[in-house]
Write an enzyme that holds these catalytic residues in place. Sequence first.
Site, PDB file in Angstrom:
ATOM      1  N   TYR A 130       0.844  -1.188   0.000  1.00  0.00           N
ATOM      2  CA  TYR A 130       0.000   0.000   0.000  1.00  0.00           C
ATOM      3  C   TYR A 130       0.894   1.258   0.000  1.00  0.00           C
ATOM      4  O   TYR A 130       1.892   1.307   0.729  1.00  0.00           O
ATOM      5  CB  TYR A 130      -0.895  -0.034   1.242  1.00  0.00           C
ATOM      6  CG  TYR A 130      -1.800   1.157   1.336  1.00  0.00           C
ATOM      7  CD1 TYR A 130      -2.861   1.302   0.457  1.00  0.00           C
ATOM      8  CD2 TYR A 130      -1.578   2.152   2.278  1.00  0.00           C
ATOM      9  CE1 TYR A 130      -3.687   2.408   0.522  1.00  0.00           C
ATOM     10  CE2 TYR A 130      -2.400   3.260   2.350  1.00  0.00           C
ATOM     11  CZ  TYR A 130      -3.451   3.383   1.464  1.00  0.00           C
ATOM     12  OH  TYR A 130      -4.257   4.482   1.528  1.00  0.00           O
ATOM     13  N   ASP A 206      -1.098  -7.434   6.662  1.00  0.00           N
ATOM     14  CA  ASP A 206      -2.131  -6.475   6.281  1.00  0.00           C
ATOM     15  C   ASP A 206      -3.207  -7.275   5.543  1.00  0.00           C
ATOM     16  O   ASP A 206      -3.007  -7.724   4.419  1.00  0.00           O
ATOM     17  CB  ASP A 206      -1.530  -5.385   5.376  1.00  0.00           C
ATOM     18  CG  ASP A 206      -2.540  -4.302   5.021  1.00  0.00           C
ATOM     19  OD1 ASP A 206      -3.750  -4.599   4.988  1.00  0.00           O
ATOM     20  OD2 ASP A 206      -2.124  -3.157   4.758  1.00  0.00           O
ATOM     21  N   LYS A 231     -11.995   0.176   4.502  1.00  0.00           N
ATOM     22  CA  LYS A 231     -12.349  -0.580   3.305  1.00  0.00           C
ATOM     23  C   LYS A 231     -13.541  -1.496   3.592  1.00  0.00           C
ATOM     24  O   LYS A 231     -14.619  -1.008   3.818  1.00  0.00           O
ATOM     25  CB  LYS A 231     -11.120  -1.336   2.800  1.00  0.00           C
ATOM     26  CG  LYS A 231      -9.840  -0.479   2.765  1.00  0.00           C
ATOM     27  CD  LYS A 231      -9.925   0.699   1.797  1.00  0.00           C
ATOM     28  CE  LYS A 231      -8.818   1.718   1.981  1.00  0.00           C
ATOM     29  NZ  LYS A 231      -7.455   1.205   1.909  1.00  0.00           N
TER      30      LYS A 231
HETATM   31  C1  LIG Z   1      -6.287   1.629   2.489  1.00  0.00           C
HETATM   32  C2  LIG Z   1      -5.241   0.694   2.898  1.00  0.00           C
HETATM   33  C3  LIG Z   1      -4.392   0.982   3.964  1.00  0.00           C
HETATM   34  C4  LIG Z   1      -4.445   2.297   4.723  1.00  0.00           C
HETATM   35  O1  LIG Z   1      -5.652   2.471   5.388  1.00  0.00           O
HETATM   36  P1  LIG Z   1      -6.262   3.918   5.747  1.00  0.00           P
HETATM   37  O2  LIG Z   1      -7.502   3.559   6.487  1.00  0.00           O
HETATM   38  O3  LIG Z   1      -6.499   4.634   4.464  1.00  0.00           O
HETATM   39  O4  LIG Z   1      -5.264   4.608   6.577  1.00  0.00           O
HETATM   40  C5  LIG Z   1      -3.445   0.041   4.313  1.00  0.00           C
HETATM   41  N1  LIG Z   1      -3.335  -1.123   3.646  1.00  0.00           N
HETATM   42  C6  LIG Z   1      -4.131  -1.427   2.610  1.00  0.00           C
HETATM   43  C7  LIG Z   1      -3.952  -2.736   1.918  1.00  0.00           C
HETATM   44  C8  LIG Z   1      -5.108  -0.543   2.192  1.00  0.00           C
HETATM   45  O5  LIG Z   1      -5.884  -0.842   1.152  1.00  0.00           O
END
Ligand SMILES: *Cc1c(COP(=O)(O)O)cnc(C)c1O
Length: 430
Positions: A130, A206, A231
Amino acid sequence: MTSDKTRPPAMRLHRRTALITDGFDPQLSVGSARPAVFRSSTYVFSSPEAGERAFALALGKDTPREGESPELIYARLSHPNAEILEEQLLPLEPGATRAAVFNSGMAAISTVALALCRPGSRLVYTTPAYGGTVHLIHQLLEPYGIVAIAVDAGDTGGLLRAIGTTPDLELVLIETPANPTLRVTDIAAAAATASARSHRPIVAVDNTFLGPAFQHPLMLGADLALYSATKYLGGFSDLLGGVVLSSDPELDARIRGARAILGNILQPDECWLLTSRLPTVTLRMRQQCAGAQQIVKRLVGHPAIGRLLYPTLVEDAEQRSIAKSQSSSPGAIFSIELRGGKAAAFEFLRTLRIIRDAVSLGGVESLACHPASTTHSELDEDAQARSGVTPSLVRVSVGLEDPRDLLDDIRAGLDAALVVSAGAKRVPAR
Ligand SMILES: *Cc1c(COP(=O)(O)O)cnc(C)c1O
């Protein structure tokens, strides 16, 4: 403070039920059937002794006795809506016994890194990752003297070598499937190699793309499952949030300690909103994934597409076997490499009428974006090429619209891109 005292503790519930009933006692919300919002910044102690005890526990000078629930102190440390949300997140992540919520996914990831690494510590991470994570590593962690070692997503040999041999290794940060190439990295192999070391580095995954419905890192041996709750967990592109799940109280305490200092706990209103989204996250993800599969199947062979990136289409045997062993579904995100380079990609995005051109993913509305010029624009050309973030690639996050309408929209975009790429053929372009 928040647990329902009206249910016998021995009553074991299935996850789907626990998700709705755990962690919330209506009595503590004046009988409200759903949680109230507690926006107070500070909490009144029942006695000076209770205040003293709450601080001793918060500062880690003592551990709670069996059945003891410490009184709340101050909302930067914790508050009722965070407690409710944290308990209701647990049934979603098999293997998790602790959850900590943050103001954003990046807040969760940075807090984990700052809690676990010191100047001189090493960190291994998979790439592409990311954009914000890459930014965190280069702009903040490396200047603080933390040494970061990048390994290509899906390069199992390289990853295991890095985990097995890097000195002073404190943290392994795996993003799988990788964004936006969807290459998968073997979580179980990474965790096993980490475990074989005398000083075991923490393995954090993640899990934003496939979790919590389709991939469970803690069950594969990882120490931490990280989420951007912005998300799929949030699901409506109307809130920012982050989550760290674990099964180790000490590790959880270190991360919460850092959260209290950094002041990035998720705010009460956001916690309340997110709590209401949890019972439907699996339903939404399943439906979104079914839509994505239906669309991808019908896009195969379209003349405007150079390559279609989606886990079901991968031919590499190792990639297939990793995906099969650690996730139960290909998810609802796919990427298209258009013939005709950046111009074709831009024309595709310009032509879409239902799917919006925006970063982010996981919402009920479908979104498409051009990573090379947006989310991954910080990578230099070499790094982009190495990671497969090409100028012709667009990423699509499938929402809950009727897949037939989305398919028509995408086909219209592809047809327009085809015209551009036919024009571009006369000029030697990338
Ligand atoms: C969006 C995202 C993040 C960061 O999250 P935020 O809520 O925007 O800070 C981290 N990892 C992945 C895979 C993402 O899609």
